[in-house]
Scaffold this active site. Structure first.
Site, short mmCIF file in Angstrom:
data_model
loop_
_atom_site.label_atom_id
_atom_site.label_comp_id
_atom_site.label_asym_id
_atom_site.label_seq_id
_atom_site.Cartn_x
_atom_site.Cartn_y
_atom_site.Cartn_z
N GLY A 22 -4.77 5.32 -11.39
CA GLY A 22 -6.20 4.87 -11.39
C GLY A 22 -6.50 3.59 -10.33
N PRO A 70 -5.56 3.55 0.14
CA PRO A 70 -5.59 4.48 1.05
C PRO A 70 -4.14 4.63 1.77
CG PRO A 70 -5.42 1.52 1.51
CD PRO A 70 -5.00 2.67 -0.03
N THR A 71 -4.80 6.48 2.36
CA THR A 71 -4.14 7.12 2.93
C THR A 71 -3.31 6.83 4.28
OG1 THR A 71 -6.12 8.39 3.98
CG2 THR A 71 -5.15 9.27 1.43
N GLY A 129 -1.05 4.00 6.40
CA GLY A 129 -0.96 2.40 6.44
C GLY A 129 0.00 2.48 7.48
N LEU A 130 0.32 1.45 8.38
CA LEU A 130 1.18 1.21 8.78
C LEU A 130 2.81 1.04 8.55
CD1 LEU A 130 1.49 0.42 11.75
CD2 LEU A 130 1.31 -2.50 11.15
N GLY A 131 2.83 2.05 9.55
CA GLY A 131 5.05 1.39 8.76
C GLY A 131 5.16 0.51 9.86
N ASP A 142 3.48 -0.59 4.73
CA ASP A 142 4.69 0.08 4.00
C ASP A 142 5.89 -1.03 5.14
OD1 ASP A 142 5.92 1.86 2.60
OD2 ASP A 142 7.20 1.40 4.72
N TYR A 166 14.13 -3.95 5.78
CA TYR A 166 13.69 -3.88 7.64
C TYR A 166 13.68 -5.32 8.07
CZ TYR A 166 11.25 0.22 5.94
OH TYR A 166 10.81 1.49 5.67
N LYS A 203 10.33 -2.38 -0.57
CA LYS A 203 11.61 -1.45 -1.52
C LYS A 203 12.43 -2.10 -1.34
CE LYS A 203 10.25 2.27 1.63
NZ LYS A 203 9.62 1.09 2.70
N HIS A 257 14.27 2.25 -2.96
CA HIS A 257 14.79 2.24 -1.91
C HIS A 257 15.55 4.09 -0.91
CE1 HIS A 257 13.77 0.78 3.27
NE2 HIS A 257 14.31 2.20 2.61
#
Length: 316
Positions: free
Chosen positions: A12, A16-17, A19-21, A46, A51, A80, A113
Site C-alpha cells: 500500500g 516515487p517512480t 529515483g537517484l542512483g 537508491d 557502494y 541493500k 543485493h
C-alpha cells in the site's frame, strides 16, 4: 495515460517512480548530487552498503531535513544487503550499520543485493579463486533475516535485487512477507518484459538499474550501445523537445511500468532525468523502443557464474 509519478507497492505504500542512483558516485561528489537532486524534486534515493557512500548520502539528507527543505517522511531511502552477510543472523546487524551511517531510524526499502552469498571473511567482490569465496547459504534463509528486520520496524518495505524468475517464485512460495520490489538491470537493450510480467503476477514490481545503459561503455566490444544515442531515439526526443535519455526514461516508466534509478552527479543531468512527466510517446515510438531489445546486459556478473545461485543462467 499520463506518466505516473508513483507506483503503489503491494503493502500500500506509494513509491516515487524516478529515483537517484548512487553507485560509483565518488566521495565528495555524492553529497552534492543528493542535495541537487532534492532541490530538483527527487524524493527516492537508491543506495547500497556495497557502494561505500551511505554516510555522505545521510549527511546530505540530514542537511536538507535540518534546513526545512524536506521532512523525513517526504523521502524514500533504499539500501541493500551485500553478499557476505546472507546468514539470517547477519541481516539485522548489517541493516543497523547502514541506518547508523544514514543517521536514520528506519529505511523505506531494503533489498537482498544478489541471491549469491559469499563467506563473511571473503573479498567483497572476488575476482580470483572465486569459488573459495562462495557461501552456500540459501537465500531463503537470507529472506528470513529480511522479514526479521521488517518485523522490528527497521524498514518499511523489503525486496530483492538481481533475482531471476525462478528465484522470485521460490521466495514467494516460502515467505511470510512477499517482496515488494525486484531490482534488475532494465533498459531498451534488455527490456525485461517477461520478468516484469512474471513479477507483477506475484505482486512484485520491477525497479530498473542502468535504465540508460552505461555511456562509459559506449563503443566497447561486447557491450550494447546505449539506446540514448540511437538516431531514431534522438529524433523522437527532438519532437518533444527532450533528450534521448528523457525519452528512454519516459518509455520505461510509462510503457514498461517500472521504477527507474538513473545515476548522475552532474547537476544538469540530475535535473533532466526527473523531467519526464510532461509528454507521452505514441504507439509507433513505443514499438520502436520495444524493438531495441537485444537481451544484452552491461552488468553480466560473469565472475560469479559458477555460484549455485547465479542469477543469469535462467531464461529470465
Amino acid at each position: 495515460m499520463p506518466v505516473p509519478k508513483t507506483f503503489t507497492l503491494n503493502n500500500g505504500i506509494e513509491f516515487p517512480t524516478v529515483g537517484l542512483g548512487t553507485y560509483r558516485s565518488k566521495p565528495g561528489e555524492v553529497e552534492e548530487a543528493v542535495k541537487t537532486a532534492i532541490d530538483a524534486g527527487y524524493r527516492h534515493f537508491d543506495c547500497a552498503w556495497f557502494y561505500g557512500n551511505e554516510h555522505e548520502i545521510g549527511q546530505a539528507i540530514h542537511s536538507k531535513i535540518c534546513s526545512g527543505v524536506i521532512k523525513r517522511k517526504d523521502v524514500f531511502i533504499g539500501s541493500k544487503l551485500w553478499n557476505n552477510f546472507h546468514a539470517r543472523s547477519a541481516v539485522v546487524p548489517k541493516l543497523k550499520e547502514s541506518l547508523e551511517a544514514f543517521r536514520l531510524d528506519y529505511l523505506d526499502l531494503y533489498l537482498v543485493h544478489w541471491p549469491m552469498g559469499f563467506k563473511e571473511d571473503a573479498p567483497l567482490a572476488p575476482k580470483e579463486n572465486v569459488q573459495e569465496a562462495f557461501s552456500d547459504v540459501d537465500y531463503l534463509e537470507t529472506w528470513q533475516g529480511m522479514e526479521d528486520a521488517y518485523k522490528l520496524g527497521l524498514v518499511k518495505s523489503i525486496g530483492l535485487s538481481n533475482f531471476n524468475a525462478e528465484q522470485v517464485d521460490r521466495i514467494c512460495k516460502n515467505c511470510t512477507i512477499t517482496p515488494t520490489i525486484n531490482q534488475v538491470e532494465c533498459n531498451p537493450n534488455i527490456n525485461q518484459k517477461k520478468l516484469i510480467k512474471f513479477c507483477r503476477e506475484r505482486g512484485v514490481l520491477l525497479m530498473g538499474f542502468c535504465p540508460l545503459g552505461r555511456s562509459e561503455y559506449s563503443g566497447r566490444p561486447g557491450f550494447p550501445e546505449p539506446t540514448i544515442y540511437d538516431p531514431k531515439v534522438q529524433e523522437i526526443g527532438k519532437k518533444y523537445n527532450k533528450t534521448g535519455a528523457q525519452v528512454v526514461l519516459n518509455y520505461e516508466v510509462n510503457n514498461l511500468g517500472i521504477f527507474v534509478i538513473p545515476k548522475s552527479v552532474t547537476p544538469s543531468r540530475i535535473k533532466e532525468n526527473i523531467d519526464i512527466f510532461d509528454f507521452e510517446l505514441n504507439d509507433e515510438e513505443v514499438a520502436y523502443l520495444d524493438s531495441c531489445d537485444k537481451n544484452k546486459r552491461v552488468c553480466p556478473a560473469n565472475d560469479w557464474k559458477d555460484h549455485k545461485y547465479f542469477s543469469f543462467n535462467a531464461e529470465f
